[in-house]
Design a protein around this motif. Sequence first.
Motif, PDB file in Angstrom:
ATOM      1  N   ASN A 120     -24.818  56.974  11.614  1.00  0.00           N
ATOM      2  CA  ASN A 120     -24.432  57.327  10.071  1.00  0.00           C
ATOM      3  C   ASN A 120     -23.126  56.384   9.825  1.00  0.00           C
ATOM      4  N   THR A 121     -23.039  56.058   8.595  1.00  0.00           N
ATOM      5  CA  THR A 121     -22.046  55.327   8.210  1.00  0.00           C
ATOM      6  C   THR A 121     -21.617  56.192   6.645  1.00  0.00           C
ATOM      7  N   ASP A 122     -20.106  55.902   6.506  1.00  0.00           N
ATOM      8  CA  ASP A 122     -19.625  56.823   5.426  1.00  0.00           C
ATOM      9  C   ASP A 122     -18.515  55.927   4.911  1.00  0.00           C
ATOM     10  N   TYR A 123     -18.430  56.174   3.616  1.00  0.00           N
ATOM     11  CA  TYR A 123     -17.229  55.290   2.851  1.00  0.00           C
ATOM     12  C   TYR A 123     -16.463  56.429   1.999  1.00  0.00           C
ATOM     13  N   ALA A 124     -15.225  56.071   1.765  1.00  0.00           N
ATOM     14  CA  ALA A 124     -14.486  56.543   0.560  1.00  0.00           C
ATOM     15  C   ALA A 124     -14.948  56.521  -0.828  1.00  0.00           C
ATOM     16  N   ASP A 125     -14.758  57.162  -1.575  1.00  0.00           N
ATOM     17  CA  ASP A 125     -15.219  57.054  -3.021  1.00  0.00           C
ATOM     18  C   ASP A 125     -14.823  55.991  -3.561  1.00  0.00           C
ATOM     19  N   SER A 126     -13.573  55.515  -3.136  1.00  0.00           N
ATOM     20  CA  SER A 126     -12.735  54.515  -3.880  1.00  0.00           C
ATOM     21  C   SER A 126     -13.188  53.058  -3.659  1.00  0.00           C
ATOM     22  N   VAL A 127     -14.034  53.107  -2.349  1.00  0.00           N
ATOM     23  CA  VAL A 127     -14.358  51.756  -1.943  1.00  0.00           C
ATOM     24  C   VAL A 127     -15.812  51.579  -1.891  1.00  0.00           C
ATOM     25  N   LYS A 128     -16.500  52.762  -2.155  1.00  0.00           N
ATOM     26  CA  LYS A 128     -17.977  52.502  -2.254  1.00  0.00           C
ATOM     27  C   LYS A 128     -18.696  51.468  -3.097  1.00  0.00           C
ATOM     28  N   GLY A 129     -19.542  50.689  -2.747  1.00  0.00           N
ATOM     29  CA  GLY A 129     -20.256  49.348  -3.464  1.00  0.00           C
ATOM     30  C   GLY A 129     -19.282  48.214  -3.400  1.00  0.00           C
TER      31      GLY A 129
END
Length: 126
Positions: free
Chosen positions: A57-66
């Motif tokens: 699994n990988t996860d990102y903060a919304d502020s850095v997604k993409g």
Amino acid sequence: QVQLVESGGGLVQAGGSLRLSCAASGGTFSSYAMGWFRQAPGKEREFVAANMWSGGNTDYADSVKGRFTISRDNAKNTLYLQMNSLKPEDTAVYYCAAARTITSVTMASAKEYDYWGQGTQVTVSS
């Protein structure tokens, strides 16, 4: 005992890119979940990205997604954070962290991580 050393920070203009590296030693790198966190002046440390295990699994903060991508090279015991389209609000000290046990629910929580690097400064000018 795991030692973590970050590198790759610096000064970059808005819209630019940087790649952070985190070299790990003293443990079995592939068995650790790894994360990136950051702390801006006067603010609390916040989650940026995490990878449970290679292929996991990988996860990102919304502020850095993409814009940011976390990756790891288990053969080199190294964690990376590719940061594109940088913004002034990305300015912070960036820390890598390692966790012995973690779940997809807790991987964004700093308190779940057992080992921390010393941090590397990222400054984005407008």
